[in-house]
Design an enzyme around this catalytic site. Structure first.
Site, PDB file in Angstrom:
ATOM      1  N   SER A   1      64.360-117.715 -39.810  1.00 40.36           N
ATOM      2  CA  SER A   1      64.539-119.165 -39.853  1.00 40.36           C
ATOM      3  C   SER A   1      63.425-119.774 -40.691  1.00 40.36           C
ATOM      4  O   SER A   1      62.250-119.661 -40.345  1.00 40.36           O
ATOM      5  CB  SER A   1      64.511-119.760 -38.439  1.00 40.36           C
TER       6      SER A   1
ATOM      7  N   ASN B   1      67.453-119.081 -42.770  1.00 39.25           N
ATOM      8  CA  ASN B   1      68.166-120.220 -42.219  1.00 39.25           C
ATOM      9  C   ASN B   1      67.492-121.528 -42.626  1.00 39.25           C
ATOM     10  O   ASN B   1      66.268-121.602 -42.722  1.00 39.25           O
ATOM     11  CB  ASN B   1      68.181-120.083 -40.685  1.00 39.25           C
TER      12      ASN B   1
ATOM     13  N   ASP C   1      74.196-118.148 -42.229  1.00 33.88           N
ATOM     14  CA  ASP C   1      75.240-119.014 -41.670  1.00 33.88           C
ATOM     15  C   ASP C   1      75.385-120.306 -42.465  1.00 33.88           C
ATOM     16  O   ASP C   1      76.223-121.147 -42.146  1.00 33.88           O
ATOM     17  CB  ASP C   1      74.995-119.309 -40.190  1.00 33.88           C
ATOM     18  N   ASP C   2      74.565-120.476 -43.508  1.00 37.54           N
ATOM     19  CA  ASP C   2      74.563-121.728 -44.274  1.00 37.54           C
ATOM     20  C   ASP C   2      75.421-121.675 -45.533  1.00 37.54           C
ATOM     21  O   ASP C   2      75.420-122.621 -46.315  1.00 37.54           O
ATOM     22  CB  ASP C   2      73.128-122.098 -44.660  1.00 37.54           C
TER      23      ASP C   2
ATOM     24  N   SER D   1      76.977-123.225 -39.661  1.00 41.30           N
ATOM     25  CA  SER D   1      75.839-123.404 -38.776  1.00 41.30           C
ATOM     26  C   SER D   1      76.286-123.679 -37.344  1.00 41.30           C
ATOM     27  O   SER D   1      77.241-124.407 -37.099  1.00 41.30           O
ATOM     28  CB  SER D   1      74.992-124.576 -39.283  1.00 41.30           C
TER      29      SER D   1
END
Length: 349
Positions: free
Chosen positions: A171, A138, A31-32, A63
């Site tokens: 993450s 993440n 998502d980055d 994000s």
């Protein structure tokens, strides 16, 4: 999800390089953005370990978009792709000029994952199937069930599991948003540490799996939370140029993998009014004014209840490994009394 920088460097450990395993077809997303240091380092590391990797990431930082599915209705608009990697006016999806296995898509992480699976995979890998999807690493920390509603990293993994693809959401918790061009190339660069951890975990996941077998049962995913380092960055005058504190550079001890639960010791966000602005904010953002998150309900319904929660492990410099299910139905013993109360208005004939 992206969180503020942390003002020190502490390396709890770096996992030794893994032995090469049988090649997998791995779909890598996040998502980055497609240009983040973490995902590009992980792409290189997985390829170096012998896997066939297809990277498809959002064109810009996404994000905190959770499981939202937003598709593009225009080509790339100002200010362009993340870190200037895509010019204004470029198509809504495309590939890196120097690598046909690196792609961007101008949508949310869930939309990106689906577009990758339905459009890009058949184009790049005709006739092949995806053996494993990795969402991440993440840049922030995604802990507890509340994060499942917010995290684009989790959202992308979740929808791919729904599409019958084994998926891991990772993450890294290194707390920075920086371009892949700023990777120092050194082993202690946080992006490279996260990349090596990903390779090692993928290797462990394939252990005792016979050729042709699934890596995970249908409907099952893994949340991997690494907090084995926190870093400080000193920003120079030039944008996106960073120097890494070399404290603990020589550390090579293994990070402590621990089985964990998503639900246990977890917190949930609260909202407060910022007295300085009069507007609502995350209460944790004004912690100096006694604002904070609060304990979640943490109802232990499924799984091994004695395991420690990943939220608690994240404060102990451990690498939490939580195996989760996307089956949202309540257990039979808990559902039946409620179903019985509702029986006068229910007709299932």
């Amino acid at each position: 999800m992206h969180f503020p920088l942390t003002p020190f460097v502490f390396v709890c450990g770096i996992l030794a390089s893994a032995m090469s395993v049988s090649a997998l077809n791995i779909l890598l997303t996040n998502d980055d953005s497609w240009a983040s240091a973490n995902i590009r380092a992980t792409y290189d590391a997985l390829k170096s370990d012998g896997h066939d990797v297809l990277l498809v990431g959002p064109a810009v930082q996404q994000s905190g978009t959770g499981s939202t599915l937003v598709l593009p209705t225009t080509n790339i608009v100002a200010p362009g792709g993340e870190f200037g990697t895509i010019p204004v006016g470029a198509p809504f999806f495309g590939t890196a000029a120097d690598d046909p296995h690196i792609w961007y898509f101008n949508g949310t992480p869930v939309a990106t994952a689906l577009f990758a699976l339905d459009v890009i995979v058949p184009k790049v890998w005709p006739g092949k199937t995806v053996d494993l999807a990795v969402s991440g690493p993440n840049e922030g920390s995604v802990t507890g069930p509340f994060a499942f509603t917010l995290s684009g990293t989790i959202g992308a993994a979740y929808v791919l599991i729904e599409r019958n693809i084994p998926a891991v959401a990772f993450s890294a918790g290194n707390g920075t948003h920086r371009p892949f061009t700023d990777n120092t190339g050194k082993a202690n660069d946080p992006a490279n540490i996260a990349a090596r951890l990903t390779v090692d975990f993928v290797t462990a996941l394939t252990r005792k799996v016979l050729s042709g077998q699934r890596l995970l049962p249908p409907g099952i995913g893994i949340s991997l939370l690494a907090t084995f380092y926190v870093l400080v960055i000193q920003k120079r005058q030039l944008p996106h140029i960073w120097t890494w504190n070399k404290m603990y550079e020589g550390s090579r001890s293994q990070p402590h993998f621990k089985l964990s639960r998503v639900t246990k010791n977890a917190t949930v966000e609260t909202i407060a009014i910022n007295p300085a602005t009069g507007f609502p904010v995350h209460a944790s953002d004004i912690s100096h004014l006694n604002g904070s998150s609060t304990d979640g309900i943490n109802a232990l319904i499924n799984g091994r209840k004695k395991l420690k929660g990943e939220t608690a492990l994240s404060s102990e410099c451990k690498t939490a490994v939580s195996i989760f299910s996307i089956d949202s139905d309540a257990p039979k013993k808990m559902a039946e009394p409620i179903q019985d109360r509702l029986s006068p208005i229910i007709n299932n004939i």
